[in-house]
Write a protein that holds these residues in place. Structure first.
Motif, PDB file in Angstrom:
ATOM      1  N   VAL A 149       0.863  -1.178   0.000  1.00  0.00           N
ATOM      2  CA  VAL A 149       0.000   0.000   0.000  1.00  0.00           C
ATOM      3  C   VAL A 149       0.900   1.228   0.000  1.00  0.00           C
ATOM      4  CG1 VAL A 149      -2.002  -1.023   1.152  1.00  0.00           C
ATOM      5  CG2 VAL A 149      -0.139  -0.066   2.526  1.00  0.00           C
ATOM      6  N   GLY A 150       0.371   2.333  -0.469  1.00  0.00           N
ATOM      7  CA  GLY A 150       1.089   3.599  -0.365  1.00  0.00           C
ATOM      8  C   GLY A 150       0.720   4.291   0.940  1.00  0.00           C
ATOM      9  N   ALA A 151       1.350   5.430   1.195  1.00  0.00           N
ATOM     10  CA  ALA A 151       1.054   6.175   2.421  1.00  0.00           C
ATOM     11  C   ALA A 151       1.276   7.661   2.203  1.00  0.00           C
ATOM     12  CB  ALA A 151       1.926   5.689   3.575  1.00  0.00           C
ATOM     13  N   SER A 152       0.394   8.446   2.800  1.00  0.00           N
ATOM     14  CA  SER A 152       0.564   9.901   2.866  1.00  0.00           C
ATOM     15  C   SER A 152       0.720  10.273   4.329  1.00  0.00           C
ATOM     16  CB  SER A 152      -0.652  10.611   2.263  1.00  0.00           C
ATOM     17  OG  SER A 152      -0.773  10.315   0.886  1.00  0.00           O
ATOM     18  N   ILE A 153       1.830  10.932   4.659  1.00  0.00           N
ATOM     19  CA  ILE A 153       2.149  11.266   6.044  1.00  0.00           C
ATOM     20  C   ILE A 153       2.285  12.782   6.179  1.00  0.00           C
ATOM     21  CG2 ILE A 153       3.748  10.919   7.962  1.00  0.00           C
ATOM     22  CD1 ILE A 153       4.698   8.364   6.589  1.00  0.00           C
ATOM     23  N   GLY A 154       1.513  13.356   7.077  1.00  0.00           N
ATOM     24  CA  GLY A 154       1.624  14.773   7.385  1.00  0.00           C
ATOM     25  C   GLY A 154       2.189  14.955   8.774  1.00  0.00           C
ATOM     26  N   ALA A 155       3.045  15.963   8.952  1.00  0.00           N
ATOM     27  CA  ALA A 155       3.725  16.170  10.233  1.00  0.00           C
ATOM     28  C   ALA A 155       3.583  17.607  10.703  1.00  0.00           C
ATOM     29  CB  ALA A 155       5.210  15.811  10.099  1.00  0.00           C
ATOM     30  N   ALA A 156       3.569  17.777  12.018  1.00  0.00           N
ATOM     31  CA  ALA A 156       3.566  19.094  12.636  1.00  0.00           C
ATOM     32  C   ALA A 156       4.423  19.036  13.889  1.00  0.00           C
ATOM     33  CB  ALA A 156       2.146  19.526  12.985  1.00  0.00           C
ATOM     34  N   LEU A 157       5.230  20.071  14.127  1.00  0.00           N
ATOM     35  CA  LEU A 157       6.135  20.112  15.276  1.00  0.00           C
ATOM     36  C   LEU A 157       5.598  21.003  16.391  1.00  0.00           C
ATOM     37  CD1 LEU A 157       9.790  20.320  13.903  1.00  0.00           C
ATOM     38  CD2 LEU A 157       8.868  18.594  15.447  1.00  0.00           C
ATOM     39  N   SER A 158       5.666  20.489  17.615  1.00  0.00           N
ATOM     40  CA  SER A 158       5.155  21.249  18.758  1.00  0.00           C
ATOM     41  C   SER A 158       5.915  22.543  18.975  1.00  0.00           C
ATOM     42  CB  SER A 158       5.239  20.396  20.025  1.00  0.00           C
ATOM     43  OG  SER A 158       6.593  20.049  20.304  1.00  0.00           O
ATOM     44  N   SER A 159       7.202  22.557  18.666  1.00  0.00           N
ATOM     45  CA  SER A 159       8.019  23.747  18.903  1.00  0.00           C
ATOM     46  C   SER A 159       7.674  24.891  17.969  1.00  0.00           C
ATOM     47  CB  SER A 159       9.505  23.398  18.760  1.00  0.00           C
ATOM     48  OG  SER A 159       9.750  22.757  17.521  1.00  0.00           O
ATOM     49  N   ASP A 160       6.884  24.619  16.944  1.00  0.00           N
ATOM     50  CA  ASP A 160       6.470  25.664  16.013  1.00  0.00           C
ATOM     51  C   ASP A 160       5.132  26.297  16.379  1.00  0.00           C
ATOM     52  OD1 ASP A 160       8.707  25.381  14.436  1.00  0.00           O
ATOM     53  OD2 ASP A 160       7.790  23.875  13.147  1.00  0.00           O
ATOM     54  N   LEU A 161       4.473  25.811  17.427  1.00  0.00           N
ATOM     55  CA  LEU A 161       3.176  26.352  17.813  1.00  0.00           C
ATOM     56  C   LEU A 161       3.327  27.735  18.443  1.00  0.00           C
ATOM     57  CD1 LEU A 161       1.173  23.420  19.438  1.00  0.00           C
ATOM     58  CD2 LEU A 161       0.682  24.571  17.286  1.00  0.00           C
ATOM     59  N   THR A 162       2.322  28.536  18.285  1.00  0.00           N
ATOM     60  CA  THR A 162       2.295  29.832  18.959  1.00  0.00           C
ATOM     61  C   THR A 162       1.888  29.632  20.410  1.00  0.00           C
ATOM     62  OG1 THR A 162      -0.032  30.218  18.431  1.00  0.00           O
ATOM     63  CG2 THR A 162       1.598  30.923  16.795  1.00  0.00           C
ATOM     64  N   SER A 163       2.108  30.635  21.226  1.00  0.00           N
ATOM     65  CA  SER A 163       1.778  30.529  22.649  1.00  0.00           C
ATOM     66  C   SER A 163       0.283  30.372  22.882  1.00  0.00           C
ATOM     67  CB  SER A 163       2.271  31.779  23.391  1.00  0.00           C
ATOM     68  OG  SER A 163       1.688  32.945  22.838  1.00  0.00           O
TER      69      SER A 163
END
Length: 225
Positions: A149-163
């Motif tokens: 199977v194929g895969a699509s992976i999305g990522a987000a980093l906690s250190s980039d969040l605003t306060s």
């Protein structure tokens, strides 16, 4: 003295029985928090553990994984093959998490998964995503066949969040939304992995299937797919 010894000896088997019962109950409770097909944590158990990780670690990546071509595998080879694909994906996520204390993964439903993984340094994120994508899309064995199977992976980093989204519960929701947008963007491009730059919202910039909800407007950093 003899009476005390008799009492203690009589209580021994009872105490041992309660110990075994307690162990059995703990195992039952743990099993109830696991998805029966994938063996990953249920959504509720995942969220509580993920919030603790976000509160304690400075650099955490939140991933959303959606399988590509899953329906085709189901339609051509049957639901048992689809179940095998789910289990293989869960095993790949488990391998990625094993040596990372605080990491946790869940099956959100169908062929969609989420994971929260602490990082020593954010710069290691591309290697993590590349390796995970490679492992998920590797052939798995079912009924004497090698299937993929194929895969699509999305990522987000906690250190980039605003306060504004710094509290663990709010942070998890915001990061899941951003990871979802990144995942959907790379799915439209044919699959792979994508990490968006979470900067201030750009006017007129929209992305993904949930545009209009909080956290869905973002400027994208060029990623890899």
């Amino acid at each position: 003295m003899n009476g005390l010894l008799h009492t203690l000896s009589a209580a021994g088997p009872l105490a041992a029985g309660w110990g075994i019962h307690g162990l059995w109950m703990r195992r039952r409770l743990t099993a109830a928090r696991r998805d029966p097909l994938s063996g990953l944590w249920t959504r509720e158990a995942f969220e509580s553990r993920a919030a603790r990780t976000l509160a304690r670690r400075p650099h955490v990546v939140v991933l959303l994984v959606d399988l590509d071509g899953f329906k085709a595998v189901n339609d051509r080879f049957g639901h048992a093959a689809g179940d095998a694909a789910i289990r293989a994906t869960a095993a790949s996520l488990t391998d990625a998490l094993n040596e990372r204390p605080g990491a946790v993964a869940t099956r959100l439903g169908g062929d969609e998964f989420a994971a929260v993984i602490p990082l020593t340094e954010p710069g290691g994120l591309p290697w993590l995503l590349r390796g995970l994508h490679h492992e998920i899309t590797a052939p798995f064995r079912h009924a004497g066949r090698d299937l993929t199977v194929g895969a699509s992976i999305g990522a987000a980093l906690s250190s980039d969040l605003t306060s504004e989204a710094s509290r663990p519960g709010e942070a998890l929701g915001a990061l899941l939304r951003l990871a979802d947008e990144a995942m959907y963007a790379v799915k439209r491009a044919g699959g792979g992995w994508h990490y968006p730059a979470m900067s201030a919202p750009a006017a007129g910039t929209t992305a993904g299937r949930r545009t209009g909800r909080p956290g869905t407007h973002t400027t994208y950093r060029k990623g890899a797919a």
